[in-house]
Design a protein around this motif. Structure first.
Motif, mmCIF file in Angstrom:
data_model
loop_
_atom_site.group_PDB
_atom_site.id
_atom_site.type_symbol
_atom_site.label_atom_id
_atom_site.label_comp_id
_atom_site.label_asym_id
_atom_site.label_seq_id
_atom_site.Cartn_x
_atom_site.Cartn_y
_atom_site.Cartn_z
ATOM 1 N N UNK A 1 -6.881 -1.832 -33.465
ATOM 2 C CA UNK A 1 -8.063 -1.301 -32.781
ATOM 3 C C UNK A 1 -8.996 -2.424 -32.351
ATOM 4 N N UNK A 2 -9.191 -3.425 -33.205
ATOM 5 C CA UNK A 2 -10.068 -4.545 -32.860
ATOM 6 C C UNK A 2 -9.533 -5.286 -31.641
ATOM 7 N N UNK A 3 -8.237 -5.539 -31.608
ATOM 8 C CA UNK A 3 -7.638 -6.244 -30.477
ATOM 9 C C UNK A 3 -7.693 -5.381 -29.217
ATOM 10 N N UNK A 4 -7.444 -4.105 -29.370
ATOM 11 C CA UNK A 4 -7.488 -3.190 -28.206
ATOM 12 C C UNK A 4 -8.873 -3.168 -27.578
ATOM 13 N N UNK A 5 -9.904 -3.083 -28.378
ATOM 14 C CA UNK A 5 -11.276 -3.049 -27.850
ATOM 15 C C UNK A 5 -11.648 -4.395 -27.238
ATOM 16 N N UNK A 6 -11.150 -5.501 -27.783
ATOM 17 C CA UNK A 6 -11.464 -6.818 -27.233
ATOM 18 C C UNK A 6 -10.904 -6.960 -25.818
ATOM 19 N N UNK A 7 -9.697 -6.443 -25.581
ATOM 20 C CA UNK A 7 -9.121 -6.537 -24.248
ATOM 21 C C UNK A 7 -9.678 -5.493 -23.289
ATOM 22 N N UNK A 8 -10.113 -4.355 -23.809
ATOM 23 C CA UNK A 8 -10.650 -3.289 -22.950
ATOM 24 C C UNK A 8 -11.922 -2.746 -23.582
ATOM 25 N N UNK A 9 -13.074 -3.419 -23.381
ATOM 26 C CA UNK A 9 -14.318 -2.992 -24.046
ATOM 27 C C UNK A 9 -14.741 -1.579 -23.698
ATOM 28 N N UNK A 10 -14.267 -1.030 -22.588
ATOM 29 C CA UNK A 10 -14.693 0.300 -22.178
ATOM 30 C C UNK A 10 -14.200 1.394 -23.123
ATOM 31 N N UNK A 11 -13.178 1.124 -23.930
ATOM 32 C CA UNK A 11 -12.636 2.155 -24.816
ATOM 33 C C UNK A 11 -13.270 2.106 -26.200
ATOM 34 N N UNK A 12 -14.295 1.275 -26.398
ATOM 35 C CA UNK A 12 -14.916 1.163 -27.722
ATOM 36 C C UNK A 12 -15.461 2.498 -28.194
ATOM 37 N N UNK A 13 -16.139 3.220 -27.311
ATOM 38 C CA UNK A 13 -16.696 4.523 -27.707
ATOM 39 C C UNK A 13 -15.597 5.518 -28.039
ATOM 40 N N UNK A 14 -14.498 5.497 -27.281
ATOM 41 C CA UNK A 14 -13.387 6.416 -27.549
ATOM 42 C C UNK A 14 -12.741 6.116 -28.907
ATOM 43 N N UNK A 15 -12.608 4.842 -29.238
ATOM 44 C CA UNK A 15 -12.021 4.475 -30.525
ATOM 45 C C UNK A 15 -12.905 4.955 -31.670
ATOM 46 N N UNK A 16 -14.218 4.773 -31.537
ATOM 47 C CA UNK A 16 -15.126 5.241 -32.586
ATOM 48 C C UNK A 16 -15.109 6.755 -32.707
ATOM 49 N N UNK A 17 -15.044 7.445 -31.588
ATOM 50 C CA UNK A 17 -15.006 8.915 -31.624
ATOM 51 C C UNK A 17 -13.739 9.414 -32.308
ATOM 52 N N UNK A 18 -12.604 8.809 -31.944
ATOM 53 C CA UNK A 18 -11.345 9.239 -32.559
ATOM 54 C C UNK A 18 -11.343 8.959 -34.054
ATOM 55 N N UNK A 19 -11.913 7.834 -34.447
ATOM 56 C CA UNK A 19 -11.952 7.505 -35.869
ATOM 57 C C UNK A 19 -12.880 8.455 -36.625
ATOM 58 N N UNK A 20 -14.004 8.850 -35.992
ATOM 59 C CA UNK A 20 -14.946 9.747 -36.663
ATOM 60 C C UNK A 20 -14.411 11.171 -36.759
ATOM 61 N N UNK A 21 -13.689 11.614 -35.736
ATOM 62 C CA UNK A 21 -13.232 12.998 -35.710
ATOM 63 C C UNK A 21 -11.907 13.202 -36.443
ATOM 64 N N UNK A 22 -11.017 12.194 -36.345
ATOM 65 C CA UNK A 22 -9.673 12.378 -36.898
ATOM 66 C C UNK A 22 -9.356 11.412 -38.039
ATOM 67 N N UNK A 23 -10.301 10.542 -38.405
ATOM 68 C CA UNK A 23 -10.057 9.606 -39.480
ATOM 69 C C UNK A 23 -9.252 8.394 -39.089
ATOM 70 N N UNK A 24 -8.866 8.283 -37.852
ATOM 71 C CA UNK A 24 -8.083 7.150 -37.370
ATOM 72 C C UNK A 24 -7.610 7.397 -35.953
ATOM 73 N N UNK A 25 -7.078 6.362 -35.352
ATOM 74 C CA UNK A 25 -6.598 6.470 -33.968
ATOM 75 C C UNK A 25 -5.081 6.508 -33.873
ATOM 76 N N UNK A 26 -4.383 6.073 -34.905
ATOM 77 C CA UNK A 26 -2.934 6.004 -34.837
ATOM 78 C C UNK A 26 -2.419 4.899 -33.935
ATOM 79 N N UNK A 27 -3.290 3.955 -33.564
ATOM 80 C CA UNK A 27 -2.901 2.888 -32.645
ATOM 81 C C UNK A 27 -1.987 1.898 -33.350
ATOM 82 N N UNK A 28 -0.947 1.469 -32.663
ATOM 83 C CA UNK A 28 -0.016 0.486 -33.179
ATOM 84 C C UNK A 28 -0.192 -0.840 -32.459
ATOM 85 N N UNK A 29 0.311 -1.910 -33.081
ATOM 86 C CA UNK A 29 0.152 -3.242 -32.519
ATOM 87 C C UNK A 29 0.805 -3.358 -31.145
ATOM 88 N N UNK A 30 1.920 -2.707 -30.940
ATOM 89 C CA UNK A 30 2.626 -2.809 -29.667
ATOM 90 C C UNK A 30 1.873 -2.152 -28.520
#
Length: 497
Positions: free
Chosen positions: A286-315
């Motif tokens: 998640x940290x690397x994903x937000x660094x490359x695409x700062x616009x998704x920072x709010x979406x990552x926080x929302x998914x983590x708050x609502x579902x407890x995680x994003x399920x994002x993988x390194x690939x």
């Protein structure tokens, strides 16, 4: 550490590693100078013309070694940097496209560049907490990432700050005794607060029958809070290597790292790191994903708050597209520029010297300050400080006037370093890198001025990482990229130049 009137402690006495060799030539240049002189003298016994034919090429080859930049690079290194840039540009390596429509196999969004050969595994420490392990396959290195929530220096007694600084110094000195440790980094990331966490906490708790005035006040607070606040994250990465001559399975290395994590975390807490915990593989992605695409920072926080995680993988943590230019790095929804340290503050400084540089900067999307550390083992440290002490004493006894006065100051600094090392202090090589991400190329000029003002206030001398912005961007991510481990020329040979 020295004390001014027993009230305001100051810190300093860091020294640039002394380059072996004669003056600016370096070790290889010095060998070339003496070798050329000896060869010229031998040839002069046959003919003076032949001696000139030998001397002129040696002079032409060695003269560029005497021309160096402020950070110690000679003309050959500058030319090699430009040649490497033109080669990468001709091969198309300065642009990257991933995803289902790209020619890359798998159709996923793998991170580019230095991150392309990293794989992520996950283990559990002694407290059954998941932690991610980044395996750098090309160098056979393993990195763990620790997340911290520092207490900060506001409304803290100066005595407590001094204790934290001393504890941090002890923690760094302890790293030199960590078996297999190749380097460490501290990454402080700041960004404007998206307000997602506050909205998720406040809005669901507003009672349906609440008075309209109270409801309006709470909604206005949620709406306006992000414009004047920022979020800050601190990450500590530790990169380990497998001892030479040993073959260890990844699972064995992960088990070894799991045993070390509790002790490392306790040291960070004692140094003012606040609550510290290892980052899971998902959290690193998640940290690397937000660094490359700062616009998704709010979406990552929302998914983590609502579902407890994003399920994002390194690939899938990399960008869809990125382009490297001479002085910028364009990636998805952001444009970044990175600066590198060329000269540490001269003289002594106070413990808050980097405070302005670490704080959030208005007008930027994200900012990361990475402190890179390379601990030196005790045996090598003793040899280095004794060598510096002898060199400083020789310069002090052979010079005159202003040179002798400056050399005497070098002697005092070298003597103090030797005494501190003999009493148990560790020797650590360090550097600093700063990455600023904005929305467009037009904002980079303002960001450059801001960073220039901040580094002046911090008494730092920095330069932009031109023609290597992509690699420098990766080095400021909390993924354990150590610049000295990813160079074509071995570090020992670079020091000899």
């Amino acid at each position: 550490m020295s004390t001014d009137a027993g009230i305001h402690p100051t810190y300093g006495n860091w020294r640039r590693p002394r380059r072996p060799g004669l003056g600016p030539f370096g070790l290889l240049g010095t060998i070339g100078v003496f070798g050329g002189l000896v060869l010229t003298l031998l040839v002069s016994l046959v003919s003076l013309t032949a001696a000139l034919v030998v001397l002129v090429p040696f002079t032409v080859l060695l003269l560029p070694l005497t021309i160096r930049t402020q950070d110690g690079r000679n003309s050959y290194q500058l030319v090699a940097l430009r040649i490497g840039w033109f080669r990468r540009k001709a091969k198309g390596s300065t642009s990257y496209v991933s995803g289902p429509l790209s020619p890359r196999p798998g159709g996923r969004f793998r991170p580019p560049g230095l991150l392309s050969r990293i794989t992520v595994k996950e283990g559990r420490d002694a407290y059954d907490r998941p932690f991610g392990v980044l395996h750098h396959r090309g160098r056979n290195l393993y990195t763990i990432v620790l997340g911290c929530e520092p207490d900060g220096g506001s409304l803290i007694d100066p005595d407590q700050v001094d204790v934290w600084v001393a504890s941090w110094g002890h923690w760094l000195a302890r790293l030199s005794h960590e078996p297999g440790l190749r380097g460490a980094s501290v990454v402080v990331e700041t960004a404007p607060d998206t307000g997602t966490r506050l909205a998720n906490e406040v809005l669901p708790r507003i009672h349906p029958d609440a008075p309209p005035a109270a409801r309006a006040v709470m909604e206005e607070v949620v709406e306006r809070y992000p414009t004047v606040s920022s979020e800050m994250h601190t990450y500590v990465t530790l990169t380990y290597g497998v001892p030479a001559g040993q073959r260890r399975k990844p699972d064995e290395t992960i088990t070894d790292l799991a045993i070390r994590i509790p002790g490392l975390l306790s040291g960070l807490v004692g140094a003012g790191g606040g609550s510290a915990a290892p980052l899971s593989a998902e959290r690193i992605a998640e940290v690397v994903r937000v660094a490359y695409d700062p616009a998704v920072a709010a979406d990552v926080l929302s998914a983590r708050a609502q579902h407890g995680g994003t399920g994002l993988e390194w690939d899938d943590a990399g960008p869809a597209a990125c382009v490297e230019t001479v002085n910028a790095y364009q990636h998805d929804s952001g444009v970044s520029r990175t600066w590198m340290l060329t000269l540490a503050p001269r003289g002594t400084v106070h413990s808050n010297v980097l405070r302005g540089l670490l704080e959030a900067v208005p007008g930027t999307r994200r900012k990361r300050v990475a402190l890179l550390y390379r601990p030196i083992d005790p045996a090598t440290s003793a040899r280095i400080v004794e060598s510096d002490r002898r060199s400083a004493q020789f310069m002090a006894t052979s010079g005159k006037g202003m040179v002798q006065a400056r050399a005497a100051s070098e002697v005092r600094a070298a003597e103090q370093t030797a005494a501190e090392e003999a009493s148990g202090a560790g020797l650590v090589e360090f550097s600093l890198m700063v990455t600023v991400t904005v929305d467009s190329d037009a904002q980079l000029a303002d960001a450059s001025v801001t960073i220039r003002n901040l580094q002046a206030a911090s008494r730092l001398s920095m330069r932009a990482a031109d023609r290597m912005q992509a690699a420098a961007f990766s080095c400021t991510l909390p993924v354990g990229i150590l610049p000295w481990e990813h160079t074509l020329v071995p570090r020992e040979l670079q020091e000899a130049l």
